[in-house]
Design an enzyme around this catalytic site. Structure first.
Site, PDB file in Angstrom:
ATOM      1  N   ARG A   1       0.788  -1.171  -0.001  1.00 48.81           N
ATOM      2  CA  ARG A   1      -0.039  -0.069   0.085  1.00 48.81           C
ATOM      3  C   ARG A   1       0.913   1.118   0.167  1.00 48.81           C
ATOM      4  NH1 ARG A   1      -2.145   0.963   5.402  1.00 48.81           N
ATOM      5  NH2 ARG A   1      -0.702   2.910   5.330  1.00 48.81           N
TER       6      ARG A   1
ATOM      7  N   HIS B   1      -3.640   4.577   4.563  1.00 51.37           N
ATOM      8  CA  HIS B   1      -4.516   3.555   4.440  1.00 51.37           C
ATOM      9  C   HIS B   1      -5.869   4.240   3.961  1.00 51.37           C
ATOM     10  CE1 HIS B   1      -7.591   0.750   6.091  1.00 51.37           C
ATOM     11  NE2 HIS B   1      -8.394   1.766   6.676  1.00 51.37           N
TER      12      HIS B   1
ATOM     13  N   TYR C   1       3.696   5.752  11.522  1.00 46.71           N
ATOM     14  CA  TYR C   1       4.009   4.507  11.900  1.00 46.71           C
ATOM     15  C   TYR C   1       4.845   3.738  11.045  1.00 46.71           C
ATOM     16  CZ  TYR C   1      -0.059   3.695   8.936  1.00 46.71           C
ATOM     17  OH  TYR C   1      -0.692   3.641   8.074  1.00 46.71           O
TER      18      TYR C   1
HETATM   19  C1  LIG Z   1     -15.136  -5.957  11.414  1.00 51.21           C
HETATM   20  C2  LIG Z   1     -14.336  -4.501  11.464  1.00 51.21           C
HETATM   21  N1  LIG Z   1     -13.378  -4.271  12.215  1.00 51.21           N
HETATM   22  C3  LIG Z   1     -12.720  -3.185  12.315  1.00 51.21           C
HETATM   23  C4  LIG Z   1     -12.722  -2.524  11.257  1.00 51.21           C
HETATM   24  C5  LIG Z   1     -11.819  -1.014  11.009  1.00 51.21           C
HETATM   25  N2  LIG Z   1     -10.902  -1.129   9.715  1.00 51.21           N
HETATM   26  C6  LIG Z   1     -11.149  -0.735   8.760  1.00 51.21           C
HETATM   27  S1  LIG Z   1      -9.916  -1.081   7.587  1.00 51.21           S
HETATM   28  C7  LIG Z   1      -9.327  -1.938   8.809  1.00 51.21           C
HETATM   29  C8  LIG Z   1      -7.889  -2.570   8.280  1.00 51.21           C
HETATM   30  C9  LIG Z   1      -8.029  -3.719   7.103  1.00 51.21           C
HETATM   31  O1  LIG Z   1      -6.852  -4.027   6.953  1.00 51.21           O
HETATM   32  P1  LIG Z   1      -6.427  -5.135   5.842  1.00 51.21           P
HETATM   33  O2  LIG Z   1      -7.474  -6.235   5.797  1.00 51.21           O
HETATM   34  O3  LIG Z   1      -4.985  -5.373   5.672  1.00 51.21           O
HETATM   35  O4  LIG Z   1      -6.951  -4.330   4.452  1.00 51.21           O
HETATM   36  P2  LIG Z   1      -6.213  -2.898   3.719  1.00 51.21           P
HETATM   37  O5  LIG Z   1      -7.031  -1.711   4.375  1.00 51.21           O
HETATM   38  O6  LIG Z   1      -4.755  -2.894   3.904  1.00 51.21           O
HETATM   39  O7  LIG Z   1      -6.714  -3.096   2.262  1.00 51.21           O
HETATM   40  C10 LIG Z   1      -9.791  -1.896   9.932  1.00 51.21           C
HETATM   41  C11 LIG Z   1      -9.464  -2.473  11.062  1.00 51.21           C
HETATM   42  C12 LIG Z   1     -13.860  -2.670  10.374  1.00 51.21           C
HETATM   43  N3  LIG Z   1     -14.102  -1.671   9.160  1.00 51.21           N
HETATM   44  N4  LIG Z   1     -14.331  -3.643  10.437  1.00 51.21           N
END
Ligand SMILES: Cc1ncc(C[n+]2csc(CCOP(=O)(O)OP(=O)(O)O)c2C)c(N)n1
Ligand SMILES: [Mg+2]
Length: 394
Positions: A285, A289, A298
């Site tokens: 990425r 985010h 971080y």
């Molecule tokens: C069930 C749930 N827990 C927490 C969140 C908050 N949240 C949004 S994005 C994220 C990180 C996701 O990371 P990843 O699966 O690696 O996907 P990326 O964003 O890197 O594409 C979190 C914890 C959420 N949207 N849904």
């Protein structure tokens, strides 16, 4: 390298080691030098042979290669435009795909029209491949609708923000496809962070046991907001599949050809009734985010710089140029097309009308519901309270 569920058990190398001081550290390998990584194009744009996957892209024409390049360039341009629109206050939020274009275009172009796709909130490149108009992706991020497209128009489900839940939806859908006797397949996108969710574990179990025709496409972009992948797993993510009884493969997620080949292979397995596959697209990425995040808090700049050298678009451009498959005219025309797309996106977003304030209460349930009725009434009273104070000169 593919890990088959039936493979003989070999001693596993642990992903983590203890340093002499007894502190737990994570063994880090330079990405791209990993023998487990399926790669067809090196970062320098050199085509390398791969006995297992070459056949899936053997017949690709120069025109199709230019098409993959065009898809990636236009997707990146659209994404940059959306980030700017958020900064200008036109969108409430944007989740950039910067750096993940090859993973998304390669896998997206591997799908067939009758396949069904379950995305997260970052799959703008996959949406592009499925034929969803990019401007439709922006309504939700502007806060004017709950999705912006009919999933059944392009077999592309609505963006899903509840992390990992779409893998369950995909599994259920795939079980339905199998029951119908259809030969289409389903692909579910999710992230490295999502791989820790219970929903993902459950979808792996169900899809394996029911032999569902589903491909789990994990974009390991190294981060889940501020959590590094080392906090999600002690083994390479693709190896998780072995414990559930289906194959897992790690592909260079910045190599569009490798992503196309590996995803085609996995979708074809599904169509043949051989069940699920986990594809881990090893990528990065490059941006934040979302526009609400500041990654400088971080992670170190050097990390991003190292991945910039493996840019997915640059490597295909190098290959196209070295093999004389594209000339200056092609790149210049694409630049003009990018500009036009940017303009179209800006104009479309600014023209999106605000929704009726009460539309939020519609389509919550198929029929009326007492709780929704109560909330609508409360909201109406709240709105009316502003009308009372109008004109009082405060
Ligand atoms: C069930 C749930 N827990 C927490 C969140 C908050 N949240 C949004 S994005 C994220 C990180 C996701 O990371 P990843 O699966 O690696 O996907 P990326 O964003 O890197 O594409 C979190 C914890 C959420 N949207 N849904
Ligand atoms: Mg991630």
């Amino acid at each position: 390298m593919t890990v088959e569920s039936t493979a003989a058990r070999t001693p596993r190398r642990s992903a983590s080691t203890k340093s002499p001081a007894g502190k737990r550290t994570t063994a880090k390998k330079a990405p791209g030098t990993d023998p487990e990584l399926v790669q067809l194009l090196t970062p320098e744009g050199k085509r390398v042979k791969n006995a297992e996957y070459d056949s899936y892209v053997a017949g690709i024409t120069p025109d199709e290669l230019r098409g993959l390049y065009r898809d990636m360039v236009l997707t990146r341009r659209f994404d940059a435009e959306a980030t700017s629109l958020q900064r200008q206050g036109e969108l409430g939020l944007w989740a950039s795909l910067l750096g993940q274009e090859a993973a998304q275009i390669g896998s997206g172009r591997a799908t067939r029209e009758d396949d069904y796709v379950f995305p997260t909130y970052r799959e703008h490149g996959v949406a592009w491949c499925r034929g969803v108009d990019p401007t439709n992706l922006l309504g939700m991020f502007r806060g004017v609708n709950h999705g912006g497209w009919d999933p059944n128009d392009n077999n592309f489900h609505l963006y899903t923000i509840v992390i990992g839940s779409q893998t369950l939806h995909a599994t259920g859908y795939a079980m339905g496809v199998a029951k119908d006797g259809a030969d289409s397949a389903v692909i579910a996108y999710f992230g490295d962070g999502a791989s820790s969710q219970g929903d993902v574990a459950e979808s792996f179990t169900f899809s394996a046991v029911y032999n569902a025709p589903v491909v789990f496409f994990c974009q390991n972009n190294q981060w889940a907001i501020s959590e590094p992948t080392e906090k999600q797993t002690r083994v390479p993510l693709y190896q998780r599949a072995q414990g559930y009884g289906f194959p897992g493969v790690r592909v260079d997620g910045n190599d569009v050809l490798a992503c196309l080949a590996v995803t085609k292979w996995a979708l074809e397995r599904a169509r043949r009734g051989e069940g699920p596959t986990l594809v881990e697209a090893y990528t990065y990425r490059m941006g934040a985010h979302t526009t609400s995040d500041d990654p400088t808090k971080y992670r170190a700049d050097e990390e991003r710089e190292a991945w910039e050298a493996k840019d997915p678009i640059l490597r295909l451009r190098r290959y196209l140029e070295a093999s004389n498959h594209a000339d200056e005219g092609f790149f210049a025309e694409l630049e003009t097309e990018s500009e036009a797309l940017g303009r179209r996106v800006r104009e479309a977003v600014r023209a999106m009308p605000d929704p009726d304030h009460f539309a939020i209460f519609e389509h919550v349930y198929a029929d009326g519901h007492a709780l929704v009725d109560e909330e609508r009434a409360q909201f109406a009273a709240y709105q009316a309270s502003f009308a009372d104070s109008e004109g009082e000169g405060v």
